[in-house]
Design a protein around this motif. Structure first.
Motif, PDB file in Angstrom:
ATOM      1  N   CYS A 140       0.823  -1.210   0.000  1.00 46.03           N
ATOM      2  CA  CYS A 140       0.000   0.000   0.000  1.00 46.03           C
ATOM      3  C   CYS A 140       0.860   1.263   0.000  1.00 46.03           C
ATOM      4  O   CYS A 140       0.395   2.334  -0.411  1.00 46.03           O
ATOM      5  CB  CYS A 140      -0.920   0.013   1.223  1.00 46.03           C
ATOM      6  N   VAL A 141       2.083   1.137   0.477  1.00 43.14           N
ATOM      7  CA  VAL A 141       2.987   2.279   0.552  1.00 43.14           C
ATOM      8  C   VAL A 141       3.937   2.233  -0.651  1.00 43.14           C
ATOM      9  O   VAL A 141       4.553   1.191  -0.896  1.00 43.14           O
ATOM     10  CB  VAL A 141       3.806   2.269   1.861  1.00 43.14           C
ATOM     11  N   PRO A 142       4.073   3.299  -1.431  1.00 42.00           N
ATOM     12  CA  PRO A 142       5.047   3.306  -2.532  1.00 42.00           C
ATOM     13  C   PRO A 142       6.437   2.931  -2.029  1.00 42.00           C
ATOM     14  O   PRO A 142       6.862   3.398  -0.972  1.00 42.00           O
ATOM     15  CB  PRO A 142       4.994   4.747  -3.039  1.00 42.00           C
ATOM     16  N   TYR A 143       7.116   2.075  -2.793  1.00 44.85           N
ATOM     17  CA  TYR A 143       8.366   1.523  -2.291  1.00 44.85           C
ATOM     18  C   TYR A 143       9.429   2.590  -2.040  1.00 44.85           C
ATOM     19  O   TYR A 143      10.258   2.449  -1.135  1.00 44.85           O
ATOM     20  CB  TYR A 143       8.880   0.435  -3.242  1.00 44.85           C
ATOM     21  N   LEU A 144       9.410   3.671  -2.833  1.00 43.19           N
ATOM     22  CA  LEU A 144      10.398   4.728  -2.608  1.00 43.19           C
ATOM     23  C   LEU A 144      10.162   5.426  -1.266  1.00 43.19           C
ATOM     24  O   LEU A 144      11.106   5.701  -0.518  1.00 43.19           O
ATOM     25  CB  LEU A 144      10.361   5.738  -3.749  1.00 43.19           C
ATOM     26  N   LEU A 145       8.889   5.705  -0.959  1.00 40.86           N
ATOM     27  CA  LEU A 145       8.579   6.334   0.324  1.00 40.86           C
ATOM     28  C   LEU A 145       8.891   5.395   1.484  1.00 40.86           C
ATOM     29  O   LEU A 145       9.409   5.825   2.523  1.00 40.86           O
ATOM     30  CB  LEU A 145       7.103   6.745   0.357  1.00 40.86           C
ATOM     31  N   LEU A 146       8.580   4.113   1.300  1.00 42.22           N
ATOM     32  CA  LEU A 146       8.886   3.137   2.347  1.00 42.22           C
ATOM     33  C   LEU A 146      10.390   3.037   2.571  1.00 42.22           C
ATOM     34  O   LEU A 146      10.860   3.001   3.717  1.00 42.22           O
ATOM     35  CB  LEU A 146       8.313   1.771   1.969  1.00 42.22           C
ATOM     36  N   ALA A 147      11.157   3.006   1.487  1.00 45.15           N
ATOM     37  CA  ALA A 147      12.612   2.933   1.609  1.00 45.15           C
ATOM     38  C   ALA A 147      13.165   4.176   2.289  1.00 45.15           C
ATOM     39  O   ALA A 147      14.056   4.089   3.150  1.00 45.15           O
ATOM     40  CB  ALA A 147      13.248   2.738   0.233  1.00 45.15           C
TER      41      ALA A 147
END
Length: 297
Positions: A140-147
């Motif tokens: 649900c969270v964009p991987y760039l934001l999660l990273a």
């Protein structure tokens, strides 16, 4: 007539080759994939061998008297940057860092995806439900934001960068692993292994994963280009590999204030990033075509 001869040659080759040989035979028919593999191999060889022919001091040592030397002048193949450092040396060492970090992130993502996907796909039921809901939450969270959030939480370092991008990218692979495992878990050879009393871990490692790993390998190969772009992007934003360690994104970030007047500072690392990602995509397409069951004759 010519097409019939080609089909006969392919049939003879398919009958006489091993599985690995047959995959390589199909891969070689994709000219772009072969070209990408050659260029990528040369680029990786030149970058990883850079400590043998480049002194690391030329990579990090500043010499303001040699600022902004044009490419090819005074023995500098790619010129020098704003600190007088040799850009060719930084690109070569930066390629070693970028490529090694890319493969490390891919390995982390693959290990996590194989573990969660294999457990979910093999056991099914409640185990599958809870694992997949966990994966859904992460997706649900964009991987760039999660990273970025993970890097901020763990602190900025190379290891934090690798772990953060690996954790952020494994959910998509996990779903693919689960689907691949579910297609082979009810096969006869799996039932035979169960009848012989083989433990679950042995069935997964020896029988299920090797026979369902094909689509995962293709997806992982294509993902590698995105990983290298993500590492370069984080380096450009200043939360990737910390200076003075060279990395293609970091090199671009340091030179962004001078690119308008000295375009080579942005063009050369940009070409290095673009070439590596493009060649990786070519190789991934070739592997996909080689492993595609619809191409079997």
């Amino acid at each position: 007539m010519r097409k019939k001869l080609e089909k006969m040659e392919q049939a003879v080759a398919s009958a006489s080759m091993s599985q690995a040989g047959l995959i390589w035979y199909r891969f070689k028919k994709n000219k772009l994939a072969v070209f990408g593999l050659i260029v990528l191999s040369v680029l990786a060889l030149v970058c990883f061998a850079s400590p043998l022919y480049i002194d690391y001091q030329t990579v990090i040592q500043q010499n303001t008297s040699q600022q902004f030397i044009s490419p090819g002048a005074d023995g500098h193949i790619f010129g020098t940057d704003m600190y007088g450092r040799d850009l060719f040396a930084r690109i070569m060492y930066g390629g070693m860092v970028s490529l090694s970090c890319g493969f490390a992130v891919l390995l982390i993502a693959l290990i996590l995806a194989l573990f969660f996907g294999s457990v979910s796909g093999y056991f099914g039921g409640r185990v599958d439900f809870f694992v997949m809901r966990f994966i859904d939450i992460m997706m649900c969270v964009p991987y760039l934001l999660l990273a970025m959030a993970l890097i901020m939480a763990m602190g900025q370092s190379t290891w934090s960068l690798l772990l953060a991008i690996g954790v952020a990218m494994f959910p998509g692979l996990t779903r693919l692993v689960r689907a691949s495992i579910m297609t082979v878990r009810d096969s006869e050879y799996v039932d035979a292994a169960k009848c012989y009393g083989s433990p679950v871990w042995k069935i997964l490692i020896k029988h299920i994963i090797p026979n369902g790993i094909g689509p995962v390998v293709v997806s992982a190969t294509l993902m590698l280009g995105g990983i290298i772009l993500a590492i370069a992007g984080f380096g450009f934003l200043g939360i990737g590999v910390a200076p003075p360690t060279p990395e293609w994104g970091t090199i671009l970030s340091e030179a962004r204030d001078y690119i308008r007047y000295y375009p080579y500072l942005g063009i050369i690392p940009g070409v290095a990033i673009g070439t590596s990602v493009l060649c990786i995509n070519f190789v991934g397409d070739g592997i996909r075509d080689a492993l595609d069951p619809r191409t079997k004759k």
